[in-house]
Write an enzyme that holds these catalytic residues in place. Structure first.
Site, PDB file in Angstrom:
ATOM      1  N   ASP A   1       8.000   5.035  -3.643  1.00  0.00           N
ATOM      2  CA  ASP A   1       8.222   5.569  -2.300  1.00  0.00           C
ATOM      3  C   ASP A   1       9.330   4.770  -1.619  1.00  0.00           C
ATOM      4  O   ASP A   1       9.332   3.541  -1.665  1.00  0.00           O
ATOM      5  CB  ASP A   1       6.936   5.484  -1.484  1.00  0.00           C
ATOM      6  CG  ASP A   1       7.049   6.193  -0.145  1.00  0.00           C
ATOM      7  OD1 ASP A   1       7.829   7.167  -0.053  1.00  0.00           O
ATOM      8  OD2 ASP A   1       6.352   5.780   0.806  1.00  0.00           O
TER       9      ASP A   1
ATOM     10  N   MET B   1       3.768  -0.918  -4.826  1.00  0.00           N
ATOM     11  CA  MET B   1       3.669  -0.192  -6.084  1.00  0.00           C
ATOM     12  C   MET B   1       4.295   1.188  -5.939  1.00  0.00           C
ATOM     13  O   MET B   1       4.249   1.782  -4.862  1.00  0.00           O
ATOM     14  CB  MET B   1       2.194  -0.067  -6.469  1.00  0.00           C
ATOM     15  CG  MET B   1       1.921   0.543  -7.831  1.00  0.00           C
ATOM     16  SD  MET B   1       0.189   0.331  -8.324  1.00  0.00           S
ATOM     17  CE  MET B   1      -0.660   1.081  -6.935  1.00  0.00           C
TER      18      MET B   1
ATOM     19  N   SER C   1       4.257  -1.594   0.779  1.00  0.00           N
ATOM     20  CA  SER C   1       2.936  -1.137   0.327  1.00  0.00           C
ATOM     21  C   SER C   1       2.114  -2.357  -0.065  1.00  0.00           C
ATOM     22  O   SER C   1       1.922  -3.254   0.755  1.00  0.00           O
ATOM     23  CB  SER C   1       3.084  -0.139  -0.826  1.00  0.00           C
ATOM     24  OG  SER C   1       1.828   0.415  -1.168  1.00  0.00           O
ATOM     25  N   THR C   2       1.653  -2.443  -1.301  1.00  0.00           N
ATOM     26  CA  THR C   2       0.809  -3.565  -1.712  1.00  0.00           C
ATOM     27  C   THR C   2       1.534  -4.891  -1.503  1.00  0.00           C
ATOM     28  O   THR C   2       2.652  -5.079  -1.976  1.00  0.00           O
ATOM     29  CB  THR C   2       0.421  -3.425  -3.194  1.00  0.00           C
ATOM     30  OG1 THR C   2      -0.142  -2.132  -3.408  1.00  0.00           O
ATOM     31  CG2 THR C   2      -0.572  -4.493  -3.595  1.00  0.00           C
TER      32      THR C   2
ATOM     33  N   HIS D   1       1.966   1.452   3.734  1.00  0.00           N
ATOM     34  CA  HIS D   1       0.866   2.257   3.197  1.00  0.00           C
ATOM     35  C   HIS D   1      -0.464   1.584   3.518  1.00  0.00           C
ATOM     36  O   HIS D   1      -0.824   0.581   2.906  1.00  0.00           O
ATOM     37  CB  HIS D   1       0.995   2.405   1.673  1.00  0.00           C
ATOM     38  CG  HIS D   1       2.258   3.065   1.238  1.00  0.00           C
ATOM     39  ND1 HIS D   1       2.764   2.943  -0.036  1.00  0.00           N
ATOM     40  CD2 HIS D   1       3.128   3.872   1.899  1.00  0.00           C
ATOM     41  CE1 HIS D   1       3.889   3.642  -0.142  1.00  0.00           C
ATOM     42  NE2 HIS D   1       4.133   4.207   1.028  1.00  0.00           N
TER      43      HIS D   1
END
Length: 352
Positions: free
Chosen positions: A283, A280, A163-164, A190
């Protein structure tokens, strides 16, 4: 309370005023400088040492990418990019993320108001202020070897969730995979639609493995990388065929790592090697739990090299990681673990 010191870099006087006015109104932020182009921004980063930089993509004299390269080389600082929603804007933003920018926000358009964008920017500035940034090492392009397409299910599946900070981490990992990797690779990052396609195209340019955004009906192939498209959950049929759907968001996101991993377990069982990179939230944790229950294995990125140690932390704290490794060691460990059948691989937790 210590305030987050922000430098705003944008060639638009309207955007400089609007962004700085909104950030300054936050109790936990102060704008320490305004720069009208990339060259001025690089100079002000050196002089002011802000906690976070907001950086426009298109600027005169030195554009956002050029400024980002210099910032990350001279004074690595958390950067949030301001991007357009165009295809060209998405491609440039993805390149910025692979170079080390923490995150991005899209500029106001037909589907987003100024108020929405500024609210998102504030949250991402707060996140960036807590992020760990590092200079990305240049990748050496490995020799590409195209394997013929096959209807046969690959022997192994490497399933990566991020993600991030993910685009930069994916660049580091995927570009280190050899052309003869004995696995199909599936990535769930993401990101919004358009941006995932640009990310796949960028990884394809840099890596020895052909890489593309997954489409309905694609088949997993040994030595190929598929990236889940933004806005869709990705699942697999028993024959390894990609299925896309717009089901409800899971863990607040779509695509969700958990959805893809749980689906893949029913196809590959113990032949899955899960890799959880920076991001973050949590998930991927439940998906890794399913992978481990089926006899598969898992690698988590360590805290020191994560932009945001959220997703990997959730896996590590649940006791699900076989290895906890710095980013630069992950690709080599994937190759090593694939050379050993899951039943013979000893689950040794490691930090480095």
């Amino acid at each position: 309370m210590k305030k987050i010191r922000v430098l705003v870099v944008d060639d638009s006087a309207f955007m400089r005023y609007t962004v700085s006015h909104h950030l300054s109104a936050q109790e936990d932020m102060e704008v320490v400088g305004l720069a009208s182009d990339g060259l001025e921004g690089v100079t002000m980063v050196e002089a002011l040492r802000p906690d976070v930089v907001t950086l426009d993509v298109e600027m005169p004299r030195l554009d956002g990418l050029g400024a980002l390269r210099q910032i990350m080389d001279k004074n690595p600082t958390p950067v949030v990019m301001m991007s357009s929603l165009t295809k060209e804007g998405a491609a440039v933003t993805v390149e910025a993320l692979t170079l080390g920018a923490v995150d991005f926000v899209t500029k106001p358009g037909q589907s987003t108001s100024v108020h929405q964008v500024l609210g998102e920017l504030c949250e991402k500035v707060r996140l960036a202020a807590r992020a760990r940034v590092r200079t990305m090492q240049p990748s050496s392009l490995l020799q590409r070897r195209l394997a013929p397409a096959s209807d046969r299910l690959p022997d192994n599946l490497v399933l990566i969730g991020s993600s991030t900070g993910g685009p930069g981490a994916l660049r580091e990992v995927v570009t280190r995979f050899p052309a003869d990797l004995n696995a199909a690779v599936l990535i769930v990052q993401h990101m919004p639609p358009n941006f995932t396609r640009s990310l796949a195209e960028r990884l394809d340019e840099l890596s020895a493995l052909p890489t593309k955004e997954a489409e309905q009906g694609d088949r997993l192939q040994t030595g190929q990388v598929l990236l889940a498209p933004g806005g869709y959950h990705l699942t697999l049929t028993r024959s390894g065929e990609v299925q896309l759907n717009k089901g409800p968001a899971v863990n607040g996101v779509r695509p969700a790592v958990d959805v893809t991993m749980m689906s893949a377990v029913g196809v590959f069982g113990s032949r899955i090697l899960a890799v959880i990179l920076t991001g973050m939230g949590h998930d991927g944790r439940d998906g890794v739990r399913a992978v481990k229950a089926a006899g598969g294995r898992a690698i988590a990125q360590d805290e020191a090299t994560c932009i945001v140690y959220g997703m990997p932390r959730s896996v590590v704290e649940a006791g699900l990681a076989d290895k906890v490794l710095p980013l630069e060691a992950i690709a080599g460990e994937v190759v090593s673990m694939l050379s050993q059948p899951a039943s013979k691989q000893q689950p040794v937790r490691q930090t480095a």
